[in-house]
Motif scaffolding. Structure first.
Motif, PDB file in Angstrom:
ATOM      1  N   PHE A 115       0.650  -1.511   0.191  1.00 34.44           N
ATOM      2  CA  PHE A 115       0.228  -0.099   0.157  1.00 34.44           C
ATOM      3  C   PHE A 115       0.848   1.416   0.418  1.00 34.44           C
ATOM      4  CE2 PHE A 115      -3.535  -3.415   1.371  1.00 34.44           C
ATOM      5  CZ  PHE A 115      -4.525  -2.816   0.338  1.00 34.44           C
TER       6      PHE A 115
ATOM      7  N   ASN B 197      -6.147  -5.558   8.717  1.00 39.32           N
ATOM      8  CA  ASN B 197      -5.572  -5.955   7.967  1.00 39.32           C
ATOM      9  C   ASN B 197      -5.387  -6.528   6.379  1.00 39.32           C
ATOM     10  OD1 ASN B 197      -4.766  -7.569  10.525  1.00 39.32           O
ATOM     11  ND2 ASN B 197      -6.644  -8.331  11.078  1.00 39.32           N
ATOM     12  N   TYR B 198      -5.371  -5.560   5.761  1.00 38.82           N
ATOM     13  CA  TYR B 198      -5.125  -5.903   4.677  1.00 38.82           C
ATOM     14  C   TYR B 198      -3.416  -6.372   4.353  1.00 38.82           C
ATOM     15  CZ  TYR B 198      -9.202  -3.330   3.735  1.00 38.82           C
ATOM     16  OH  TYR B 198     -10.989  -3.217   3.034  1.00 38.82           O
TER      17      TYR B 198
ATOM     18  N   GLU C 229     -12.947 -13.354  -2.205  1.00 38.30           N
ATOM     19  CA  GLU C 229     -13.887 -13.303  -1.348  1.00 38.30           C
ATOM     20  C   GLU C 229     -14.374 -14.993  -1.222  1.00 38.30           C
ATOM     21  OE1 GLU C 229     -13.423 -11.836   0.870  1.00 38.30           O
ATOM     22  OE2 GLU C 229     -11.036 -10.818  -0.302  1.00 38.30           O
TER      23      GLU C 229
ATOM     24  N   GLY D 294     -12.639  -5.616  -3.356  1.00 36.72           N
ATOM     25  CA  GLY D 294     -12.330  -4.240  -2.980  1.00 36.72           C
ATOM     26  C   GLY D 294     -12.442  -3.150  -3.857  1.00 36.72           C
TER      27      GLY D 294
ATOM     28  N   THR E 245     -18.633  -6.321  -6.130  1.00 34.27           N
ATOM     29  CA  THR E 245     -18.231  -6.560  -4.898  1.00 34.27           C
ATOM     30  C   THR E 245     -17.779  -7.564  -4.531  1.00 34.27           C
ATOM     31  OG1 THR E 245     -20.695  -5.358  -4.807  1.00 34.27           O
ATOM     32  CG2 THR E 245     -19.819  -7.116  -2.426  1.00 34.27           C
ATOM     33  N   GLY E 246     -16.838  -7.258  -3.456  1.00 31.29           N
ATOM     34  CA  GLY E 246     -16.150  -8.658  -3.045  1.00 31.29           C
ATOM     35  C   GLY E 246     -14.253  -8.540  -3.952  1.00 31.29           C
TER      36      GLY E 246
ATOM     37  N   TYR F  95      -4.871  -5.184  -2.719  1.00 27.58           N
ATOM     38  CA  TYR F  95      -5.687  -6.139  -4.345  1.00 27.58           C
ATOM     39  C   TYR F  95      -5.449  -6.151  -5.288  1.00 27.58           C
ATOM     40  CZ  TYR F  95      -9.090  -8.771  -1.064  1.00 27.58           C
ATOM     41  OH  TYR F  95      -9.836  -9.716  -0.052  1.00 27.58           O
TER      42      TYR F  95
ATOM     43  N   GLN G  64     -22.859   0.646   3.784  1.00 28.00           N
ATOM     44  CA  GLN G  64     -21.581  -0.484   4.230  1.00 28.00           C
ATOM     45  C   GLN G  64     -20.326   0.586   3.336  1.00 28.00           C
ATOM     46  OE1 GLN G  64     -22.062  -3.647   1.544  1.00 28.00           O
ATOM     47  NE2 GLN G  64     -19.915  -3.607   0.517  1.00 28.00           N
TER      48      GLN G  64
END
Ligand code: AMP
Length: 380
Positions: A3, A20-21, A217, A50, A47-48, A25, A88
């Motif tokens: 990152f 905790n990434y 995922e 990232g 979705t999923g 992705y 979300q």
């Protein structure tokens, strides 16, 4: 890829760590630097994948880079089709904003809740996440002004069109400044999107994520650490203790495939091999029996496995690792399809560990490790 290498600063790196990434992705690798460079984005992602962090992180980074005395007005508008998605995204945004030196306020607004309940929270909001109808309601009561929007995100744009928000989206586009950065995410390509894309995006960076990545995922991945001579007993132990109704076991050679099958059969587990040295009719009948559930265990080499079109397998086991990370993703992608979750297990010896590390790095996901040395393999 880390990152930090994508251009995010310390407070956001800390927040990412807290989530905790382990590493970005693929969609984040591509979108974060492009958004930070001020580019428009057209992303195809579900979705999923990232995608939320892929736009929230760079948006917050851009806030961070601004002077601390910035004016607290609405700068970012995220349009979404549903109340759930709005909540979300707001949650993710709040989590990532926690460590910022100057707080950035976000708010989700959506229908089904009294207007004034959301109105009173608007003050100092800089990132607004909204469903189109509710946003226009609030604009019409003069509680929201969109004249200073600098960035527009259309998330799940295809779904917004499917839900009939076309006119609302057009109205909103008329209310926001023409000079702005735009990010559009959609899970599908459809022609109705073309109009919106033309109206909204300016020379966008196009990001497409392989479908296999989206499935990751849904797949629970585990790695059992094991010594080479215990692989066979561990395989039998896992098939029995996890009560696998159907499992595809990957090996790297024809010889290993035959050996594994004969050991399984000797131990009372019905198994068949599929590889290049079998005749076509033998392969066909083995496949038929696997699909119908008659033979619960199929042992295959990579090449032969391409013909196994069982829609979604509950279990995949890597008895041996494939050479390329792409093949690994391809293998485990045979489970966790069509929204159904699945489990991918790898049996890893000490010698295979460095290669498995490379695979995890390429995949952008860390796999849970389990030490099998205490298992009572003899009892099976
Ligand atoms: P999204 O597609 O944005 O709904 O994200 C799907 C899930 O992936 C969420 O549970 C995120 O917390 C998680 N996630 C996003 N990015 C990463 C990453 N780099 N590493 C691990 N998990 C992630």
């Amino acid at each position: 890829m880390t990152f930090a290498s994508l251009g995010l600063s310390a407070p956001l790196l800390k927040a990412v760590e807290k989530q905790n990434y382990p590493s970005p992705y693929p969609i984040q690798e591509k979108a974060i630097p492009a958004i930070l460079a001020g580019k428009d984005i057209q992303g195809f992602a579900q979705t999923g994948s990232g995608k939320t962090a892929a736009f929230i992180l760079p948006i917050l980074e851009l806030f961070l880079r601004k002077k601390s005395d910035r004016n607290l007005h609405l700068k970012v508008l995220v349009l979404v089709p549903t109340r759930e998605l709005a909540m979300q995204i707001s949650e993710v945004c709040t989590q990532f904003s926690e460590n910022l030196p100057n707080s950035v306020k976000n708010l989700a607004i959506y229908g089904g809740v009294p207007l004034n309940q959301q109105m009173i929270k608007l003050k100092h909001t800089e990132i607004l996440i909204a469903t189109p109808g509710r946003l226009l309601d609030m604009v019409s009561t003069n509680s929201i002004h969109l004249g200073k929007i600098e960035m527009l995100v259309l998330d799940e744009a295809d779904k917004m069109l499917d839900m009939g928000f076309q006119d609302e989206m057009a109205d909103i586009l008329r209310l926001i400044p023409a000079k702005r950065q735009n990010i559009l995410f959609s899970a599908t390509l459809n022609t109705r999107l073309d109009r919106i894309k033309e109206d909204v995006l300016r020379q966008p960076v196009i990001i497409e994520i392989e479908p296999e990545q989206n499935q990751l995922e849904l797949i629970r991945q585990t790695a059992y650490m094991v010594s080479p001579e215990k692989k066979g007993p561990l395989l039998r132990y896992l098939i029995k203790t996890l009560e696998m109704p159907q499992v595809l076991v990957f090996v790297s050679s024809v010889r290993t495939a035959d050996n594994v099958v004969s050991k399984l059969q000797k131990n009372g587990i019905n198994a068949a091999a599929i590889h290049s040295k079998k005749t076509q009719s033998a392969r066909n009948s083995a496949l038929q029996n696997f699909k119908s559930g008659k033979t619960p265990v199929m042992v295959a080499t990579d090449l032969a496995s391409r013909g196994i079109d069982v829609l979604s397998l509950p279990f995949v086991i890597n008895y041996e690792l494939p050479r390329s990370p792409k093949d690994y993703i391809h293998r485990i992608g045979r489970t966790g399809r069509a929204g159904v979750s699945g489990e991918a297990i790898s049996l890893i010896t000490e010698e295979e560990e460095p290669h498995f590390y490379v695979i995890q790095k390429k995949m952008g996901k860390r796999v849970e490790k389990i030490d099998s040395s205490d298992f009572d393999l003899g009892k099976i």
